[in-house]
Design a protein around this motif. Structure first.
Motif, PDB file in Angstrom:
ATOM      1  N   UNK A  95       4.025   0.540   2.309  1.00 49.33           N
ATOM      2  CA  UNK A  95       3.796  -0.206   3.217  1.00 49.33           C
ATOM      3  C   UNK A  95       3.548  -1.680   2.874  1.00 49.33           C
ATOM      4  N   UNK A  96       4.150  -2.540   3.565  1.00 55.80           N
ATOM      5  CA  UNK A  96       3.880  -4.174   3.219  1.00 55.80           C
ATOM      6  C   UNK A  96       3.079  -4.711   4.027  1.00 55.80           C
ATOM      7  N   UNK A  97       1.967  -5.258   3.638  1.00 53.22           N
ATOM      8  CA  UNK A  97       0.998  -5.792   4.666  1.00 53.22           C
ATOM      9  C   UNK A  97       0.746  -7.487   4.370  1.00 53.22           C
ATOM     10  N   UNK A  98       1.343  -8.047   5.270  1.00 52.15           N
ATOM     11  CA  UNK A  98       1.109  -9.520   4.873  1.00 52.15           C
ATOM     12  C   UNK A  98      -0.208 -10.072   5.527  1.00 52.15           C
ATOM     13  N   UNK A  99      -1.039 -11.096   4.614  1.00 50.95           N
ATOM     14  CA  UNK A  99      -2.397 -11.204   5.002  1.00 50.95           C
ATOM     15  C   UNK A  99      -2.288 -12.865   5.333  1.00 50.95           C
ATOM     16  N   UNK A 118       0.748  -1.295   0.144  1.00 51.32           N
ATOM     17  CA  UNK A 118      -0.027   0.151  -0.054  1.00 51.32           C
ATOM     18  C   UNK A 118       0.780   1.302   0.070  1.00 51.32           C
ATOM     19  N   UNK A 119       0.514   2.069  -0.848  1.00 51.28           N
ATOM     20  CA  UNK A 119       1.256   3.513  -0.828  1.00 51.28           C
ATOM     21  C   UNK A 119       0.308   4.293  -0.445  1.00 51.28           C
ATOM     22  N   UNK A 120       1.026   5.319   0.656  1.00 50.66           N
ATOM     23  CA  UNK A 120       0.305   6.598   0.916  1.00 50.66           C
ATOM     24  C   UNK A 120       1.153   7.578   0.962  1.00 50.66           C
TER      25      UNK A 120
END
Length: 277
Positions: free
Chosen positions: A148-152, A135-137
């Motif tokens: 941000x790297x978000x592991x699901x 995700x890029x903010x």
């Protein structure tokens, strides 16, 4: 976002069986979790009486990768034009397949180099296949992009490598022992595949927990894992995002009952001297 963890049953394999078993497991999970349409390819194992399914070439969809992470980057291959021949498309698809194989094989080699000695002729290690979004903010008045790297989801593979020499003679006892070792390995590997299919269909009971917390019991050699904790309720597949995502394969430190016991004993306070000496 909660990260759902899938802990697969522990495998104990002979040295010569490890690479093919890990290839079969990793390619099966990558095929099941492919975020776009792909063509299946059945692959019969050479060392096991097992056939698994992996990603094969697809006529209209390819998968691209970045240098550090396996990135499922689905795109439609444009129609053949005067400047782009069908053979170019085939070569491009073959290149993407080679990239998948390279990521899997490199992770297996790294895993084998990081095994831990746990006993005579026994080595142990964990391999984790994770899926994540990026995700890029914007920050600082929109001037700076923050990624941000978000592991699901994570799939944890537990493996014990048994280097005990196998009997090589042709007498009846040696033949029976070789067959016993082979049958045991196949039963364990089939158990892993059955668990993969259960997890892939959202049948995972309590074996999931939140990245932010949750109890995880120790996992020792010779018994199954029993892990549970907080996290998203129920099995289900709601944690899988509808957008494109990436995968990563890494070696992870084994959580072992014996390590936990040693740590507790090493950190115990000194015993009280009751006789006053």
């Amino acid at each position: 976002m909660n990260c759902k963890e899938h802990h697969l049953p522990e495998l104990e394999l002979a040295t010569g069986q490890v690479r093919e078993a890990l290839q079969a497991i990793l390619h099966t999970i990558l095929f099941i979790r492919s975020p776009g349409p792909v063509t299946p390819q059945d692959v019969p194992c050479e060392n096991f009486d097992i056939t698994y399914t992996r990603i094969a070439n697809h006529k209209s969809t390819a998968l691209s990768f970045d240098n550090n992470y396996g990135t499922y980057n689905k795109y439609n291959v444009p129609a053949t034009s005067a400047s782009t021949s069908t053979s170019d498309h085939h070569r491009q698809q073959q290149h993407q397949d080679n990239m998948i194989d390279r990521k899997v094989d490199e992770s297996i080699e790294k895993f084998l180099k990081n095994l831990i000695q746990i006993g005579p002729e026994l080595l142990s290690g964990n391999l984790t296949l994770s899926f994540h979004e990026r995700h890029t903010s914007k920050q600082l008045f929109g001037i700076i992009n923050h990624e941000t790297k978000i592991t699901f989801e994570e799939w944890i593979i537990y493996l014990v490598v048994n280097n005990t020499p196998r009997p090589v003679n042709d007498d009846k006892a040696s033949i029976m022992e070789r067959q016993r070792i082979q049958d045991t390995a196949e039963v364990m590997l089939k158990s892993v595949f059955m668990k993969i299919y259960d997890f892939a269909n959202g049948v995972d009971g309590l074996e999931h927990h939140s990245r932010g917390g949750g109890a995880v019991s120790g996992h020792g050699h010779g018994h199954g894992s029993n892990r549970s904790g907080g996290g998203s309720g129920g099995g289900g597949l709601d944690h899988i995002p509808p957008s494109m995502y990436e995968f990563e394969i890494r070696c992870s430190k084994r959580v072992d009952d014996r390590e936990n016991v040693y740590s507790r004993v090493a950190n115990m306070p000194a015993l009280l001297n009751l006789d006053g000496a």
